[in-house]
Design a protein around this motif. Sequence first.
Motif, short mmCIF file in Angstrom:
data_model
loop_
_atom_site.label_atom_id
_atom_site.label_comp_id
_atom_site.label_asym_id
_atom_site.label_seq_id
_atom_site.Cartn_x
_atom_site.Cartn_y
_atom_site.Cartn_z
N GLN A 11 13.84 16.72 -55.08
CA GLN A 11 13.69 15.42 -55.73
C GLN A 11 13.30 14.35 -54.71
O GLN A 11 12.46 13.49 -54.99
CB GLN A 11 14.99 15.05 -56.43
CG GLN A 11 15.32 15.94 -57.60
CD GLN A 11 16.71 15.70 -58.16
OE1 GLN A 11 17.40 14.76 -57.74
NE2 GLN A 11 17.15 16.53 -59.10
N LEU A 12 13.91 14.40 -53.52
CA LEU A 12 13.58 13.41 -52.49
C LEU A 12 12.11 13.51 -52.08
O LEU A 12 11.45 12.49 -51.83
CB LEU A 12 14.47 13.61 -51.25
CG LEU A 12 15.92 13.14 -51.35
CD1 LEU A 12 16.69 13.54 -50.11
CD2 LEU A 12 15.99 11.64 -51.55
N LEU A 13 11.59 14.74 -52.01
CA LEU A 13 10.21 14.95 -51.58
C LEU A 13 9.22 14.96 -52.75
O LEU A 13 8.02 15.12 -52.54
CB LEU A 13 10.10 16.27 -50.81
CG LEU A 13 10.93 16.35 -49.52
CD1 LEU A 13 10.78 17.72 -48.88
CD2 LEU A 13 10.52 15.25 -48.54
N ASN A 14 9.77 14.81 -53.96
CA ASN A 14 8.93 14.76 -55.16
C ASN A 14 8.06 16.02 -55.30
O ASN A 14 6.87 15.95 -55.61
CB ASN A 14 8.04 13.51 -55.14
CG ASN A 14 7.48 13.17 -56.51
OD1 ASN A 14 8.07 13.52 -57.53
ND2 ASN A 14 6.33 12.51 -56.54
N VAL A 15 8.69 17.16 -55.06
CA VAL A 15 7.99 18.45 -55.10
C VAL A 15 8.78 19.38 -56.01
O VAL A 15 10.02 19.41 -55.93
CB VAL A 15 7.88 19.06 -53.69
CG1 VAL A 15 7.20 20.43 -53.76
CG2 VAL A 15 7.11 18.15 -52.77
N PRO A 16 8.13 20.15 -56.90
CA PRO A 16 8.87 21.14 -57.69
C PRO A 16 9.64 22.09 -56.80
O PRO A 16 9.12 22.58 -55.80
CB PRO A 16 7.77 21.86 -58.47
CG PRO A 16 6.65 20.88 -58.55
CD PRO A 16 6.70 20.11 -57.26
#
Length: 341
Positions: A103-108
Motif C-alpha cells: 500500500q505504501l508503494l502503491n503496488v499490487p
Amino acid sequence: MNDELFRQHFQGIQRQIAALKAEQVAGNWEEITAALEGLQLIYEEMQTSLAVADFVEEELLQQHQRISTLYQQYYDLFNSAPIGYLVTDANGLILEANQTIAQLLNVPHPYLAGKPLAVYVAQGDRSTFRTNLNRLSPTSDIQVWQINLSPRNSEPFAAELTVAIARNNSGLIESLRIGVYDVSREQQTLTQPVEPQNPEPIPTAATMPMPALPQSLDGLQVLIVDDEADAREFIAAVLSSHGIRVTAVATAAAAMDALERFRPDVLVSDIRMPDDNGYSLIRKIRQLEAQKGWHIPAAALTAYVVEDREKALAAGFESHLHKLAQPRELVEMVARLAGRV
C-alpha cells in the motif's frame, strides 16, 4: 499378507514337516524346523519395527501439522502487520513483502516479490541506497537508514528503514529484514499547522496543547528484557538511534543480575517469557527497590492484542505498549517515563 494369514501359512508348513517325519522320509528335520522358527521370529520382529515406524510417521505428521499451523499464524501476522515489512537478499532483491508496504508503494501485493527494492527508491537516493547495501557491517545486526521512497504514480515520501541482517552459519548475509516507516506524516504534523474549520478563537500559548516530543535523550540508560532476539535487536536499534544507551538481556534472571551492576533510567520488559515472566520480574524489581531506596520507571511490552493492560499496571508497570506500535511511540514512552518530555 496380514499377520493371521502368515501364521496359518507357517502352521501349514509345520504340519507338512510333521507328516513327513511320521512317514520317516529322509531329511534333516531339526535344521529345517529351526530355520522355520527363525524365519517366524524375523517376521515378528519386522512386524514390531513396522508398528514403531507407523507410530513415528504419525508423530511426524502431527509435528508437520503443528509447524504448518504456526507458520500460517506468523505469516498472517507478518502480512497483516500495520508496519511495512520486506525481506530481501543481500543485493536488495525483494523476496517477501506484506500488504502494508504494498500500500505504501502503491503496488499490487503479488507484484513486489522478485523486484529490486531500488526501483522504489527515489532517484536522488538510489546511489545512497546502493552504498548502504555495499557497506553492510560484518558485525552489526541492525541498521537504520533515512531514505526517500517513490511509490508508483505518487510523490516520494521520507521513510525510515530498520534493516535487520540475517546471516547463515558461515557468517555470510543471507537476507535483510526491513521495517519501513513513513515519517513524512510526522514531519507534516510538526511543520504544517492545521487551519480550524470554524472561525473559533485560537488558543493562547498558555492553553495550546503541545505534542509530547522527547528532548535530547543522549546518555539515557534503558534495560530491555525480551526472550526473542529479533525483538531485542529491533527495540535496541530504535532507542540507540536517539542516543539512548541500551542494555538488552534475554531473561528475568539476567535482568536481576544487571540491576546489581547498574541502575537504568527506564526498564522495558516483555510480559510473556518462559520461566519468570514480566509480571514476576516487576514484582522482584519492586521488592529490590524497597531495599535499595530507589525507583525504576518500567514499561510492559506485549505481542498479544488481548493482553490485559490493567493487569500490567496493577503488577507494577507504569506503562504498557504493543510490540507493533510505531517506533516513535516507543521512544516517546521511554522519554516520558524518564521525565525527558
